[in-house]
Design a protein around this motif. Structure first.
Motif, mmCIF file in Angstrom:
data_model
loop_
_atom_site.group_PDB
_atom_site.id
_atom_site.type_symbol
_atom_site.label_atom_id
_atom_site.label_comp_id
_atom_site.label_asym_id
_atom_site.label_seq_id
_atom_site.Cartn_x
_atom_site.Cartn_y
_atom_site.Cartn_z
ATOM 1 N N LYS A 75 54.097 57.882 -40.290
ATOM 2 C CA LYS A 75 55.135 56.864 -40.047
ATOM 3 C C LYS A 75 55.065 55.696 -41.034
ATOM 4 N N HIS A 90 54.053 55.681 -43.985
ATOM 5 C CA HIS A 90 54.321 56.164 -45.342
ATOM 6 C C HIS A 90 55.593 57.018 -45.414
ATOM 7 N N SER A 91 56.456 56.913 -44.423
ATOM 8 C CA SER A 91 57.623 57.803 -44.350
ATOM 9 C C SER A 91 58.578 57.644 -45.527
ATOM 10 N N GLU A 92 58.752 56.434 -46.037
ATOM 11 C CA GLU A 92 59.646 56.238 -47.179
ATOM 12 C C GLU A 92 59.112 56.971 -48.414
ATOM 13 N N GLU A 93 57.825 56.832 -48.670
ATOM 14 C CA GLU A 93 57.197 57.511 -49.804
ATOM 15 C C GLU A 93 57.215 59.030 -49.610
ATOM 16 N N CYS A 126 59.433 60.769 -47.874
ATOM 17 C CA CYS A 126 60.814 61.225 -48.088
ATOM 18 C C CYS A 126 61.145 61.297 -49.577
ATOM 19 N N HIS A 127 60.635 60.348 -50.343
ATOM 20 C CA HIS A 127 60.851 60.361 -51.794
ATOM 21 C C HIS A 127 60.204 61.613 -52.408
ATOM 22 N N ARG A 146 62.321 64.732 -51.456
ATOM 23 C CA ARG A 146 63.575 64.832 -52.229
ATOM 24 C C ARG A 146 63.298 65.190 -53.693
ATOM 25 N N ASP A 189 63.208 62.116 -37.988
ATOM 26 C CA ASP A 189 62.052 61.514 -37.325
ATOM 27 C C ASP A 189 61.689 62.311 -36.087
ATOM 28 N N LEU A 229 57.509 63.271 -39.045
ATOM 29 C CA LEU A 229 58.768 63.702 -39.644
ATOM 30 C C LEU A 229 58.886 65.221 -39.566
#
Length: 164
Positions: A84, A86-89, A91-92, A95, A115, A120
């Motif tokens: 949670k 580090h979710s942005e990193e 997701c990067h 992608r 989520d 995730l």
């Protein structure tokens, strides 16, 4: 050859032999998908344009069908106290891994990133992309527990990555 050793071909995921979304395409001629623009020619899916699009069939490709029918070929579940924050990193990284895979393998696409209660969930249209995502996470964060389960009868890979 040693009976206890598996050959390399036995270890590889070979969805073209049992994936119901791919099997009907083996005997087809030139086709293009009106939804995403991918083309099927000479027995292969590519992003190349067809020389004679006017003579080609028009049909939804297996990846677009999977997306529309919400039937993934792979999923990566990420859990643990690390996920949670580090979710942005994460997701990067997910992608970016798709961006690397998609040009050469147009049927390998992300379906969703969502989520869950403790992390995730990523779903994919191909088993290879799910495996690539898991390895990218493992490599990027140098740790965690990675478990892969192939369900050959369903042509599906279920991968769990946990890091606390």
């Amino acid at each position: 050859m040693d009976k206890n050793r598996q050959s390399l071909s036995d270890k590889l995921i070979q969805p073209e032999f049992h994936d119901p979304y791919l099997k009907p395409w083996h005997e087809r001629g030139d086709t293009f998908c009106p939804q995403c623009g991918v083309t099927y020619q000479a027995g292969r899916w590519t992003w190349q344009h067809l020389a004679h699009k006017d003579k080609a069939e028009e049909e939804t490709c297996p990846a677009c069908r999977r997306i529309a029918e919400r039937v993934p070929a792979g999923q990566v579940t990420m859990s643990g106290s690390f996920v949670k924050p580090h979710s942005e990193e994460i997701c990067h990284i997910v992608r970016h891994a798709e961006e690397l895979e998609k040009p050469e393998h147009p049927l390998e696409r992300l379906m969703s990133i969502s989520d869950t209660a403790d992390g995730l969930l990523v779903t994919t249209t191909g088993m290879h992309l799910a495996k690539r995502l898991a390895h990218a996470l493992d490599e990027a964060f140098k740790g965690g527990e990675l478990h892969t389960h192939y369900k050959e009868e369903d042509c599906f890979v279920d991968i769990h990555w946990k890091r606390d």
